[in-house]
Design an enzyme around this catalytic site. Structure first.
Site: not given
Length: 385
Positions: A188, A288
């Site tokens: 992340h 994604h």
């Protein structure tokens, strides 16, 4: 002949954190898109309203012309807001074109190269024990691949304990799923350059499928030293918005998997181009998609068509989905046909899904104001979420 002139643009901000777009044409054919920046839905909504004067009266089948007009027609271009707005419009236009011609979008891109697409599900928990149980639940539900975050608040250089905690979470999942299951690891962008090699080294014994956003995309220049150091495939791309952003990492030769987001990286039109560029560099793509059903449907059209598509993220059961889950806005909850960790080839026209418009309109009356949390380290300094 069908009149595909755009006559109406509608936006629906719906729980848990999504923004849906409906574009209607003079002939009554309509298409759906999902233009959103997570935590900035109202900003993207305003951006589309600014584009509306260009949309109304434009032929929905002239997709490339509209894309180029919006991208090149303004002096300032790119970035998350503009590209996410353009992404949702692009998805809706492709949906209209596919419906008008009676074929799935992948047929208009050259046809399918596979019969089914492997997906992965998120596993979440605060401790290795909780994450292990979550992984077992995914296995019990037929998944053959999973992904998890292994770290949270991170200093620029953190303690050995933090590194060991990250490894313990991955170890817990590997002990549950065995060696036949792929485990993606999402950092992340929480790890900084000085910590990246230690994290990679600690995770390597548990054979992760990839390391996603090990560093922030604005620090992609640091990936050269990391990729030379570890055998784990490097993945990035969710915060990159066009082929020009991806061009740099491809030229550097430091990334093994690109992760463009169909709701951020210019939609179907642009991600198809990004995938083709990646193929020329022998790099895979894994779109994604922690978002809603429209974004996933768009990603799957790319997956079915692009030979280097590796695996597909879905938000099904993800911890963000509070108030609504992935399939709740479909007329058919089994609309994606998920079986044994795969989505079979979708055959319906356009995006291949049917949105329950009545449910969407009702949910939009509630809307949402989702924002990601702001994290701070013990000294009070802001750290990456």
């Amino acid at each position: 002949m069908q009149d595909l002139t755009i006559t109406k643009v509608e936006l629906f901000k719906v729980p848990p954190r999504w923004l849906f777009l409906k574009i209607t044409t003079a002939s009554g054919i309509f298409g759906w898109g999902e233009p959103v920046v997570e935590g900035r839905a109202a900003t993207v909504e305003a951006c589309i309203r600014e584009m509306e004067e260009h949309l109304i009266g434009h032929p929905a089948n002239k997709i490339e012309d509209f894309w180029q007009m919006i991208y090149r027609g303004g002096f300032y271009r790119g970035g998350p807001v503009l590209m996410s707005a353009l992404s949702g419009i692009d998805q809706a236009m492709w949906d209209i074109k596919g419906k008008a011609l009676g074929v799935p979008i992948y047929e208009l891109l050259g046809g399918a190269v596979r019969d089914k697409v492997k997906i992965y599900g998120w596993v979440h928990g605060d401790t290795p024990e909780e994450i292990g149980k979550a992984a077992q639940w995914r296995m019990d539900n037929g998944f053959q691949a999973v992904k998890l975050n292994v770290c949270d608040h991170m200093e620029w250089i953190d303690t050995p304990a933090k590194v060991k905690q990250a490894a313990a979470k991955l170890a817990a999942v590997r002990s549950v799923v065995g060696d036949d299951i792929c485990i993606g690891v999402d950092l992340h962008g929480r790890v900084h350059k000085g910590q990246a090699k230690a994290i990679a080294k600690a995770l390597e014994p548990y054979d992760p499928y990839f390391l996603e956003e090990l560093v922030l995309s604005e620090n992609n220049d640091t990936l050269k030293s990391i990729s030379d150091y570890t055998s784990i495939p490097i993945a990035t791309g969710e915060r990159m918005y066009s082929r020009w952003d991806f061009k740099r990492v491809l030229e550097q030769g430091t990334v093994d998997i690109l992760q463009p987001d169909l709701s951020h990286a210019g939609g179907i039109s642009e991600v198809k181009k990004i995938a083709t560029m990646a193929e020329a560099y022998d790099v895979a793509i894994a779109p994604h998609c922690p978002l809603g059903p429209i974004s996933l449907a768009a990603a799957l059209q790319i997956d079915f068509n692009c030979i280097n598509a590796l695996i597909q993220e879905t938000s099904l059961g993800i911890h963000y989905n509070v108030g609504a889950d992935l399939v709740d806005y479909l007329t058919d909850p089994d609309g994606f046909g998920l079986r044994d960790g795969f989505v079979p080839l979708m055959t319906k026209p356009g995006l291949g899904i049917e949105i329950d418009e009545e449910k969407v309109r009702a949910a939009a009356t509630t809307g949402h104001n989702w924002k990601n949390p702001i994290w701070r380290n013990p000294d009070g300094s802001v750290t990456e979420w």
